[in-house]
Design a protein around this motif. Structure first.
Motif, PDB file in Angstrom:
ATOM      1  N   THR A 554      37.103  34.769  31.269  1.00 44.08           N
ATOM      2  CA  THR A 554      37.094  35.538  30.460  1.00 44.08           C
ATOM      3  C   THR A 554      38.081  36.542  29.315  1.00 44.08           C
ATOM      4  N   GLU A 588      35.645  30.369  35.736  1.00 42.19           N
ATOM      5  CA  GLU A 588      34.990  32.061  35.978  1.00 42.19           C
ATOM      6  C   GLU A 588      35.365  32.204  37.799  1.00 42.19           C
ATOM      7  N   SER A 736      23.437  39.980  36.531  1.00 41.19           N
ATOM      8  CA  SER A 736      24.760  39.196  35.919  1.00 41.19           C
ATOM      9  C   SER A 736      25.282  39.810  34.679  1.00 41.19           C
ATOM     10  N   VAL A 737      24.599  39.053  34.176  1.00 40.38           N
ATOM     11  CA  VAL A 737      25.197  39.491  32.647  1.00 40.38           C
ATOM     12  C   VAL A 737      25.416  41.153  32.323  1.00 40.38           C
ATOM     13  N   GLU A 740      28.634  42.457  33.808  1.00 43.10           N
ATOM     14  CA  GLU A 740      30.086  41.439  34.323  1.00 43.10           C
ATOM     15  C   GLU A 740      31.078  42.411  33.007  1.00 43.10           C
ATOM     16  N   SER A 741      32.533  42.588  33.656  1.00 43.66           N
ATOM     17  CA  SER A 741      33.175  43.028  32.979  1.00 43.66           C
ATOM     18  C   SER A 741      34.740  42.674  33.361  1.00 43.66           C
ATOM     19  N   TYR A 744      35.434  42.255  37.769  1.00 35.65           N
ATOM     20  CA  TYR A 744      35.046  41.863  38.131  1.00 35.65           C
ATOM     21  C   TYR A 744      33.489  41.383  38.062  1.00 35.65           C
ATOM     22  N   ARG A 745      33.035  39.795  38.175  1.00 32.64           N
ATOM     23  CA  ARG A 745      31.142  39.090  37.417  1.00 32.64           C
ATOM     24  C   ARG A 745      30.684  39.054  38.539  1.00 32.64           C
TER      25      ARG A 745
END
Length: 790
Positions: A554, A588, A736-737, A740-741, A744-745
Motif C-alpha cells: 500500500t 501485501e 476485494s478491490v 481496500e484501504s 485492511y485489505r
C-alpha cells in the motif's frame, strides 16, 4: 358506482394470476432497497454525527508529539500564519490495574484544564463531574472504558506514573472527538476493558512526570481558508529541536482514520451490493415480462383489434411491472429503516458519540424509491416494447422457431431414440436458446450472490488466521515507555512465566520518493524473528532483509516505488537523520501498512546503541497471572497486549459489526436466490400450461408431466452451477478491490465449503420451487387450460 377501466381490471387479474412470480420480485426488490436504505443511512448517520461532533467540541486539525518542549513554544505556534487555536498538553500511556481484571490494562492519560475552560478536543461529560482543582488524584474516565469495566464515579484504578504507584479516583465519565474510536497499543480492534482514556488535571500530570512549565503533545486548529499543508510544515519546524516526531493532520489521527474508513466502507457497501441486487431485479422483471408477453400474444392481439393503442397497452404492462416494484420499495424502505436503527445501536458501541439516537433521512428513502423504480423500468422496457410492436395478425399466432429442424439432441446416435419426455426436454432447451441462456444466467446470479457473501466470512477467518497464527505469534507484547537497551530483554526473561523474549524497535518515519511522501512507522526486527513475522495475503512469510527495507505494498503504491527503487527515510525521532534506502521487497499485508528493516540496519541509521521499543514474549500459560501482576508494577512498561485477549476482541468485534452486516446480506442473497429459481420454474409452467395439459389428455401421467417440467429446470440448474462459481469469483474480486484501504485489505478467499453452500442453497431453492410448482401441475384444470392460451 365506480367504473373500473377494462385494462385496470385486466391488470389486477394478471397480478392475482401471476402472484407467485410477482411476490418473488417483491422479495428481491425489498432486499435491495432495504440494504441500500440501511447502509446509506449508516453512512449518513456516521458522517453527520462526526461533522456535528467535531465542530461542537472543536476537534483539532493538526497533532504533534515532542519529547519535552517549554510552554513558550506553544505560544510561538499560536502566532504562526493560519493557526486559529493551540492547546499544549501532557499525554502518557501507563499500565493500569483495573479492579476485577487479571490482565494489565493501558490507561492513556491526557491532561485537561482544571478548573474547566474551553479547549480543543473538549470532553463531553456523560456522568459525574469535572476533577477538583485541589485534588491531583481525580480523573474523568472514557465512557467505553468505564462501561466495559463497570466503573462508575467513586471507583478507582491503580497506575504506575513515572515509576510511582498511584491510585486514581474516577469522578466523571466522558467522551471526546479525539477518541471516537478508542484503540491503542499495537491493536487495530477496540478492547475497551484493557484500554481506556483517563483525563487528568494538568497540574497533576506536570507533577507526576516532571513537566512543570512544559508539554509533550500539541493540538492545533487551522483557520478557515488557511493552508493546512503549510501549517503542518511550520508546526514541524517549530517543535523539531525539542524532539518532535513530526506534525500530522487529522486524516492521520488514529481515531479519525478508523471512523473515516468505516464511512468509506458503508459508502461502498451501500453502492455495490444494493446495485447487484437491483440489477438482479431488472433482470427478473425482464425475464418475467418477456415470457409473460409470449403467453399473452392472443390477448394483445384482441386488445389491438378492439382499438387499444400501442401507448395504452405499453402503459398497462409498465403498470404491471410497477406493482411489485412499489410494493418492494415500501417494504424495503420500512425494513431498511428498522435495520438502520439496529445498526446504529451497534455502531454506538464502537464509535463514541455524545448522542446515539438515529433519525431517519427521508431523502435516502426517496432516493431508494427512485433507484428501485428506475431499475425495474429499465428491466421492463424491452418487454413492453415487444408487446406494443406485435401486429394483431402476428400476435394471434403462437410463437414458434423460425423453421423446424432436428437439433443437436436428435443428431447424436446414442440419443437417437430417447424417451418422449427426454426428447421434449431437449427440444425445449435447444429451440429457445435465448430463453435457456437467460434462465441459466439467472440461476448463476443466484448462486454467485450466495457464494460471494459467504466467502466474505471465509475472508474474515483467513485474515484472523494470518494475523494471529501467522504474523503475531507472541503470547504477550510489551511496550516500553522509553527506548531501552539490550539489557531490558534478560530482565523480562526473568519475570515469572516468560520463556523467551524478542526485542523490536518502532520508529516514526517519513518516506519520500519522486516528490511523494508518506508518514508511517518503521519496525526494526531481527532477521530470525519468530514471534512477529511479516506474512503476506497468501500466507507467505517475507524475510526481513539484512539491508534495505521491506515496504507494505500500500505504501509502495502511494510512493510509486517497487523492488530495487530507492526511498528517502527520515527518522522522526531523536536527531532525525535521513538516509537513502533500497526497497528490498514489498509485501501485501492483510491488516495495516508499515515499513520493516533489520534491527542492525535501523540502529546504523540512528547511529547509536541497539535499543528496543518493546518485546515479544513467549510465556507459560500456567503462570500468566503472576506475569500480569509483575507487569502491572514495572515502571518502564507503558503498554501490554495479550494475544489471546486480542484474538477474543477480534471475534467480538467481527461478530457485532462486520458479522451482523454480512449475516443480513447473506439472508437477502438467499431470498434473492429463491426468487430467481422460483420465478424460472413458475414462468416455465405458465408458458407450457397448454402443452402439459395436452400431454395429460394424450395419456401421460401427472408424474411424467411433472418430471418433464422439473427435469428441464434441473438441467438448467446443473448448467448454471459452474457459471455461478465464475460469477462468485468475479464479484469477490470486485468487492476485494472496492474495500481496500490503508487499514485492511479483504483477501480473495473462497473455501470449497462456500461453493458447496452456494450450490446447496440454489439446489434447495430449486427443490422448494419444484414442490410448489408440482402441486400446481397436480391442480391443472385440463378443460380450462385447453380452452385458453394463458
Amino acid at each position: 358506482m365506480v367504473r373500473i377501466h377494462p385494462l385496470h381490471r385486466k391488470l389486477w387479474r394478471d397480478v392475482w394470476h401471476y402472484r407467485g412470480q410477482l411476490a418473488a420480485i417483491v422479495a428481491v426488490v425489498t432486499c435491495g432497497i432495504a440494504l441500500f436504505v440501511a447502509m446509506r443511512s449508516m453512512n449518513g448517520y456516521l458522517r453527520d454525527s462526526r461533522d456535528r461532533y467535531y465542530a461542537q467540541y472543536r476537534f483539532a486539525d493538526v497533532f504533534a508529539q515532542v519529547r519535552r518542549a517549554p510552554a513558550r513554544v506553544a505560544r510561538e505556534v499560536s502566532t504562526l500564519p493560519g493557526v486559529a487555536a493551540v492547546d499544549d498538553r501532557i499525554v502518557f500511556d501507563v499500565v493500569a490495574d483495573v479492579p476485577g481484571l487479571a490482565e494489565p490494562a493501558v490507561a492513556h492519560l491526557v491532561s485537561i484544564r482544571v478548573p474547566r475552560a474551553p479547549a480543543l478536543n473538549d470532553v463531553h461529560l456523560t456522568a459525574g463531574r469535572w476533577p477538583a482543582a485541589d485534588r491531583n488524584d481525580e480523573v474523568v474516565a472514557s465512557r467505553a472504558f468505564a462501561g466495559a469495566n463497570g466503573l462508575r464515579p467513586g471507583d478507582s484504578v491503580g497506575a504506575v506514573m513515572n515509576g510511582r504507584w498511584q491510585r486514581l479516583r474516577i469522578v466523571g465519565v466522558g467522551v471526546s472527538p479525539e477518541f471516537v474510536y478508542e484503540i491503542g497499543g499495537t491493536s487495530i480492534f477496540p478492547d475497551n476493558r484493557r484500554y481506556g482514556v483517563l483525563w487528568v488535571g494538568r497540574e497533576a500530570l506536570e507533577t507526576a512526570f516532571d513537566l512543570q512549565g512544559a508539554f509533550n503533545d500539541l493540538a492545533v486548529r487551522v483557520a478557515p481558508g488557511a493552508s493546512k499543508t503549510q501549517v503542518l510544515l511550520d508546526v514541524d519546524r517549530a517543535i523539531e529541536r525539542y524532539g518532535g516526531i513530526g506534525a500530522y493532520g487529522r486524516e492521520d489521527q488514529l481515531s479519525d482514520q478508523f471512523l473515516e474508513g468505516e464511512i468509506d466502507e458503508t459508502q461502498v457497501t451501500s453502492t455495490i451490493l444494493p446495485g447487484i441486487f437491483l440489477a438482479v431485479t431488472a433482470f427478473l422483471l425482464n425475464l418475467v415480462l418477456s415470457r409473460l408477453v409470449g403467453t399473452q400474444r392472443d390477448q394483445i392481439a384482441t386488445l389491438k383489434a378492439f382499438g387499444y393503442s400501442n401507448a395504452a397497452i405499453g402503459i398497462h404492462y409498465f403498470e404491471l411491472a410497477l406493482v411489485p416494484l412499489l410494493a418492494g420499495v415500501v417494504l424495503g424502505s420500512a425494513l431498511g429503516l428498522v435495520l438502520a436503527g439496529q445498526l446504529a445501536a451497534v455502531y454506538a458501541r464502537f464509535f463514541q458519540f455524545p448522542w446515539v439516537e438515529f433519525v431517519p433521512d427521508w431523502s435516502i428513502v426517496a432516493a431508494a424509491a427512485a433507484i428501485g423504480v428506475a431499475a425495474g423500468v429499465a428491466g421492463s422496457v424491452s418487454s413492453v416494447a415487444r408487446s406494443v410492436s406485435l401486429p394483431p395478425a402476428a400476435a394471434m399466432q403462437a410463437e414458434a422457431p423460425a423453421r423446424f429442424r432436428h437439433g443437436l439432441f436428435e443428431r447424436f446416435t446414442f440419443l437417437s431414440k430417447p424417451s418422449p419426455q427426454r426428447r421434449i426436454i431437449g427440444r425445449n432447451l435447444e429451440r429457445w436458446p435465448a430463453r435457456t441462456l437467460f434462465s441459466i444466467v439467472g440461476l448463476a446470479l443466484a448462486g454467485g450472490l450466495v457464494i460471494t457473501v459467504q466467502s466474505m466470512f471465509d475472508a474474515v477467518n483467513y485474515m484472523k488466521t494470518l494475523q494471529f497464527y501467522g504474523s503475531d505469534r507472541a503470547d504477550v507484547t510489551v511496550l516500553f515507555r522509553d527506548a531501552r537497551r539490550a539489557s531490558a530483554l534478560p530482565a523480562l526473561e526473568r519475570l515469572p512465566g516468560v520463556i523467551d523474549a524478542e526485542g523490536f524497535r518502532v520508529a516514526p518515519v517519513r518516506l519520500r520518493a519522486g516528490g511523494r511522501s508518506e508518514r508511517t512507522v518503521m519496525y526494526g526486527l531481527a532477521p530470525d524473528v519468530e514471534l512477529r513475522r511479516v506474512v503476506d495475503m497468501h500466507g507467505k512469510v517475507d524475510p526481513i532483509p539484512p539491508d534495505g527495507c521491506l515496504l507494505s505494498a500500500t505504501i509502495a503504491r502511494k510512493l510509486g516505488v517497487g523492488r530495487g527503487d530507492r526511498v528517502s527515510v527520515e527518522l522522526l525521532d531523536g536527531a532525525r537523520p535521513t538516509r537513502e534506502v533500497v526497497v528490498a521487497a514489498t509485501t501485501e499485508e492483510a491488516l495495516g501498512s508499515a515499513a520493516y528493516m533489520s534491527l542492525d540496519a535501523l540502529r546504523a541509521m540512528e547511529r547509536g546503541d541497539r535499543v528496543y521499543s518493546g518485546a515479544f514474549l513467549r510465556t507459560d500459560g500456567r503462570l500468566t497471572d503472576h506475569l500480569y501482576l509483575a507487569l502491572k508494577r514495572l515502571p518502564a512498561v507503558s503498554g501490554v497486549s495479550v494475544r489471546e485477549v486480542a484474538l477474543r476482541s477480534f471475534d467480538e468485534t467481527i461478530a457485532e459489526s462486520f458479522g451482523i452486516s454480512l449475516a443480513i446480506t447473506l439472508i437477502f442473497a438467499c431470498v434473492i436466490a429463491f426468487g430467481i429459481v422460483y420465478n424460472s420454474a413458475r414462468v416455465a409452467l405458465s408458458e407450457r400450461g397448454r402443452e402439459l395439459a395436452s400431454l395429460r389428455v394424450l395419456g401421460f401421467t401427472r408424474r411424467e408431466v411433472t418430471w418433464m417440467l422439473l427435469g428441464e429446470q434441473g438441467i438448467l440448474l446443473a448448467l448454471s452451477i459452474p457459471l455461478a462459481f465464475l460469477t462468485a469469483y468475479g464479484l469477490g474480486v470486485l468487492i476485494s478491490v472496492a474495500f481496500e484501504s490503508d487499514l485492511y485489505r479483504i483477501p480473495m478467499v473462497v473455501n470449497p465449503a462456500s461453493y458447496l453452500f452456494g450450490a446447496g442453497i440454489v439446489t434447495l431453492a430449486a427443490a422448494l420451487s419444484g414442490l410448489i410448482v408440482s402441486r400446481r401441475i397436480d391442480g391443472l384444470d385440463l378443460v380450462a387450460v385447453l380452452k385458453t392460451r394463458e
